[in-house]
Scaffold this active site. Structure first.
Site, mmCIF file in Angstrom:
data_model
loop_
_atom_site.group_PDB
_atom_site.id
_atom_site.type_symbol
_atom_site.label_atom_id
_atom_site.label_comp_id
_atom_site.label_asym_id
_atom_site.label_seq_id
_atom_site.Cartn_x
_atom_site.Cartn_y
_atom_site.Cartn_z
ATOM 1 C CE1 TYR A 158 9.461 58.581 5.535
ATOM 2 C CE2 TYR A 158 7.565 60.024 5.726
ATOM 3 C CZ TYR A 158 8.862 59.699 6.068
ATOM 4 O OH TYR A 158 9.542 60.479 6.952
ATOM 5 C CD1 TRP A 160 6.711 59.712 10.698
ATOM 6 C CD2 TRP A 160 6.949 59.364 12.908
ATOM 7 N NE1 TRP A 160 7.957 60.169 11.062
ATOM 8 C CE2 TRP A 160 8.123 59.971 12.409
ATOM 9 C CE3 TRP A 160 6.866 59.046 14.259
ATOM 10 C CZ2 TRP A 160 9.213 60.259 13.231
ATOM 11 C CZ3 TRP A 160 7.955 59.344 15.067
ATOM 12 C CH2 TRP A 160 9.112 59.939 14.555
#
Ligand SMILES: Nc1nc2c(c(=O)[nH]1)N[C@H]1C(S)=C(S)[C@@H](COP(=O)(O)OP(=O)(O)OC[C@H]3O[C@@H](n4cnc5c(=O)[nH]c(N)nc54)[C@H](O)[C@@H]3O)O[C@H]1N2
Ligand SMILES: Nc1nc2c(c(=O)[nH]1)N[C@H]1C(S)=C(S)[C@@H](COP(=O)(O)OP(=O)(O)OC[C@H]3O[C@@H](n4cnc5c(=O)[nH]c(N)nc54)[C@H](O)[C@@H]3O)O[C@H]1N2
Ligand SMILES: [Mo]
Length: 827
Positions: A158, A160
């Site tokens: 997970y 960004w």
């Protein structure tokens, strides 16, 4: 993570554009892909001049001198609101803590079968040749798959990662894993873990990642705008693709409109200051009680929309019984609410009446659902909005995404650029949708990672289903920073010792990279060619992201690393389809180009577009400026039903009733959080909120000179109420130790009246900097909030993270202040 237009992003297969050009096998032997020589136009790097690129924080204009980035600026200005993140590209590219070479932890290199995982974070690093590192990863991955099966390999990864439809680190990793035998992944995200599971039961859609009633209509029709637990001046600095920054433009217009604006937040945010709004400060995790007090007020005053409740909602009667305490004997009136939320009765009543008497838009952020029982706040908000009865009217109702990725900015009529997919043979609707689509055969809710590592074989409840954790023995993480983003770092550190192998691709020596066995040096997005759109909801621009500078040291693109790994598994052709990154970029562009032709939109050829170094900006049709969310449903609920079982807004859900969960009932309810200021035997004194940072994207940019502008006493700031600080003998600029039974951090004090008493605030994302390396429980010198947060699921329904549910103690730190060591090279 999210791209709202993913539903529209049917993956159209485009014939390989350069299929006649043989792919040159030197891909591994050279530091760089050979895009330049294959695509027959100049990809020579600019030596002196300007290059347009894009990051999550917007389109950037980079100035290049003698082949180096020397300046980074906004490419455009849409308002006077400053985006502080846009000036630091050079700090990133040339950071002191760049990972320069492939590195392997000494004990792991010596014996991968007995790698002494307890030494992670405190072992020596050994530099190894790239080819050797690739071979080592391949060998150990094969071993794990053989011993533990595909389930034993975790590639949920997970995070960004950078903008760009090609160099999408997590998707590239999962593409490699699917091509070579599978992996365990995750479902959901940290952003809206609770809401994205409850909202489909209530409204039949995700809601949190959808276009909002358009800003022009809000400006025209809303009389009252409520910003409920949101800080758009900070959170609109970024978007999942790249921000178009038009959200800022509309908040500027809102400020100038003279409308009544209210910010409901324990902290007086920069948004509240900027808009000169009324500040209402509830205790964290208690908004549900406040909203119930409002509903009770409205019912008593007969100020509610009975027709709306009858025609458009399901089960309000049962909820009303709850409000009047039929079963529990507790009437949820303002007296009751005020005691819990800490907002005075008069204000709660006044707000309720104000909302009813005026066209009111309730704009909510997501911070309040990142909490224990985080399913309740937005469910209750929708219930309150139903009582007010303005849903589906222009400028009325609620919106859960005005603070994020420019929600409410009218959508352009645009052609959509394709993207790399996790499946080598992608399903029809996969393009760009990698986040909630699950490429993995096995998965568990994303924020249960530590629980899963610690308890293989354990079965948990999740949204009416059962999920059993696999035994994870191999972790491959790219484009994320779990040692900073996950709650309760010390528990995660324990869990992190379970797997035999941890591999991380990173550009920087983040806390996560330091906790790996094998570290691969990744390029930043300024060192490779890519493409992105902007806006997420608006899709205003297509932006070329041209390579600005050469790849630093031995950094490789994730694409190259996984291409080379694919070779070790004999799936190189399948993985790369014999395309360079630039060939993929051209293919993604061509997908949009072909769409544009059908839509009668004009778009240059790829060659022109790439040569020009300018964004393509699409027009916004008038009808998109007039979009009202739920207008169709309001006009005809029979013809345009919601996607819920009843077709209406479910204030009472029979589906959830059947799940029979203690911590999520069939209607919105006030459920005491595990830790909060009003609890009987408090384990610590102050409630901690850990919102998103104004001057970072999570942990990104913490290692740049921007840090100097916000750090206090050279560490992460902590906001403390004036009275609380006085009681503790803490002054502005003091170093403060923040601690509880889970962990301890050092922070620098900002003493303020702009935070409710009894609460402290530390923004998430400061890099974990342990005083004693590798020691669980040691002090974090830099101030990472997650050392203190609680790693419990929101409920058995959503299993989201509960980062805003935590109590902590504070004290002035009087010992000598330890130096930070996290932003330099490790041993
Ligand atoms: N206490 C608390 N904790 C929270 C939250 C909160 O509100 N409170 N919020 C949560 C939320 S909503 C989120 S989304 C998460 C965010 O957590 P993350 O997404 O993990 O945070 P980032 O700092 O953005 O991490 C991205 C990492 O990817 C790396 N990276 C960037 N580009 C590339 C690339 O091309 N290749 C590779 N290999 N790496 C790359 C960056 O250097 C950086 O280290 O945090 C969560 N944690
Ligand atoms: N600059 C910047 N922008 C970002 C990000 C970033 O890291 N930096 N991260 C991006 C990501 S991944 C996400 S998910 C979004 C997150 O967007 P949000 O989740 O909306 O952001 P937060 O800052 O966590 O929370 C918003 C506000 O909620 C308040 N709050 C916390 N608890 C409560 C409560 O119980 N009640 C009320 N009423 N208010 C409460 C906080 O004080 C904060 O001001 O932001 C995105 N935008
Ligand atoms: Mo997020």
């Amino acid at each position: 993570m999210k791209n709202i237009d993913q539903k529209r992003r049917g993956f159209i297969r485009v014939a390989a554009l350069f299929s006649t050009v043989p792919f040159i096998d030197a891909i591994t032997k050279r530091g760089e892909l050979l895009a330049g020589t294959i695509a027959k136009f100049s990809t020579k790097l600019v030596e002196n001049g300007e290059v347009l690129t894009a990051a999550h924080w917007g389109m950037l204009k980079l100035t290049i001198k003698n082949g180096k980035v020397v300046k980074s600026e906004p490419y455009q200005k849409t308002s006077d609101i400053e985006n502080s993140l846009q000036y630091y590209t050079q700090d990133l590219v040339y950071a002191d803590d760049r990972i320069k070479y492939p590195m392997v932890r000494k004990s792991y290199l010596e014996n991968p079968d007995n790698p002494k995982p307890e030494l992670r974070g405190n072992d020596e690093w050994v530099k190894v040749p790239y080819e050797k590192a690739i071979k080592l990863i391949a060998k150990e991955l094969k071993k794990t798959r053989k011993e533990k099966g595909a389930k034993g390999v975790f590639a949920g990864s997970y995070g960004w990662k950078s903008s760009g439809n090609m160099h999408n680190a997590r998707v590239l990793l999962q593409r490699f894993m699917t091509a070579t035998g599978g992996f365990t992944g995750t479902v959901g995200d940290y952003s809206t873990g609770a809401s994205q599971v409850i909202m489909p039961h209530v409204l039949g859609t995700l809601e949190v990642y959808e276009q909002q009633t358009s800003w022009p209509l809000v400006l025209e029709h809303s009389k009252v705008v409520v910003i409920w637990g949101a800080n758009p001046l900070a959170t609109l600095k970024i978007a999942w693709t790249s921000t178009d920054e038009n959200g800022f433009k509309y908040f500027e217009k809102l400020k100038k409109s003279g409308k009544k604006i209210i910010c409901i937040d324990p902290f007086k945010t920069e948004t509240c200051e900027y808009l000169d709004a009324q500040w209402v400060a509830p205790n964290p995790n208690t908004d549900v009680a406040m909203m119930m007090g409002m509903v009770h007020t409205l019912l008593e005053a007969k100020k509610y929309n009975a027709d709306f409740l009858a025609d458009y909602t399901e089960g309000f009667d049962k909820f009303k019984e709850y409000i009047y305490g039929k079963d529990d004997g507790i009437v949820k009136n303002v007296q009751w609410a005020s005691k819990i939320c800490g907002v005075d009765e008069k204000t709660i009543k006044e707000l309720a009446t104000l909302f009813y008497d005026n066209r009111t838009m309730l704009m909510s952020g997501w911070g309040m659902q990142r909490a224990h029982h985080g399913e309740q706040p937005h469910w209750m908000l929708v219930t309150l909005a139903s009582v007010l009865g303005q849903i589906g009217l222009p400028g009325g109702g609620f919106g859960l995404s005005y603070h994020y990725s420019n929600g409410g900015v009218p959508s352009a009529k645009s052609a959509i650029v394709g993207g790399i997919t996790a499946n080598v043979t992608p399903s029809k609707d996969e393009g760009g949708a990698a986040w909630l689509k699950n490429a993995a055969k096995y998965s568990f809710p994303v924020a249960r990672i530590a629980d899963a590592l610690l308890n293989p074989g354990k079965t948990i409840d999740f949204n009416g289903k059962k999920v059993t954790y696999p035994e994870i023995d191999f972790i491959y993480w790219v484009g994320g920073n779990p040692l900073v983003h996950h709650q309760d770092t010390n528990t995660l550190l324990k869990a992190w010792q379970k797997p035999r192998t941890v591999v991380v691709n990173e550009a920087f020596w983040t806390p996560t990279a330091r906790m790996a066995d094998i570290v691969m040096p990744a390029t930043t997005s300024y060192e490779r060619n890519d493409i992105t759109m902007t806006g997420d909801y608006s899709n205003l621009n297509i932006v070329p992201m041209k390579q600005a500078v050469k790849k630093q040291f031995e950094a490789r693109d994730d694409y190259q690393i996984f291409s080379d790994l694919s070779k070790e598994f004999g799936v190189f052709d399948k993985y790369t389809q014999n395309k360079t990154d630039l060939q993929w970029v051209e293919e993604f562009y061509t997908k949009a180009y072909n769409q544009a032709q059908k839509m009668k939109l004009s778009m240059p050829t790829f060659r022109e577009f790439w040569g020009k170094n300018k964004p393509i900006t699409f027009d916004v049709p008038y009808e998109n400026t007039q979009f009202t969310r739920y207008a169709d449903f309001r006009e005809d609920p029979i013809l345009n039903p919601l996607g819920t079982p009843s077709g209406r807004i479910e204030i009472y859900s029979k589906t959830i009733e059947k799940m029979n969960y203690k911590d999520c009932k069939a209607h919105p309810a006030w459920l005491e959080p595990a830790e909060w200021v009003g609890m009987k035997e408090k384990p610590a004194e102050f409630a901690l909120i850990s919102p998103h940072p104004s001057h970072r994207l999570h942990s990104q940019l913490n290692n740049t000179s921007l840090r100097k502008k916000y750090a206090v006493a050279n560490r992460e700031p902590i906001w403390i109420n004036t009275k609380d600080a006085k009681a503790k003998g803490i002054k502005d600029g003091d170093i403060v130790r923040v601690f509880n039974e889970r962990g301890q951090i050092l922070t620098g004090a900002i003493v303020t009246d702009g935070l409710k008493e009894g609460i402290v605030r530390v923004q998430e994302g400061a890099w974990y900097d342990p005083l004693e390396k590798g020691k669980i429980g040691t002090l974090c010198k830099n101030g990472s909030a997650n050392l203190l947060t609680k790693d419990i699921p929101t409920s058995e329904l959503a299993d989201g993270n509960s980062s805003n549910t935590a109590l902590v103690n504070i004290e002035k730190y009087t010992k000598a202040a330890p130096e930070l060591t996290i932003f330099t090279q490790p041993n």
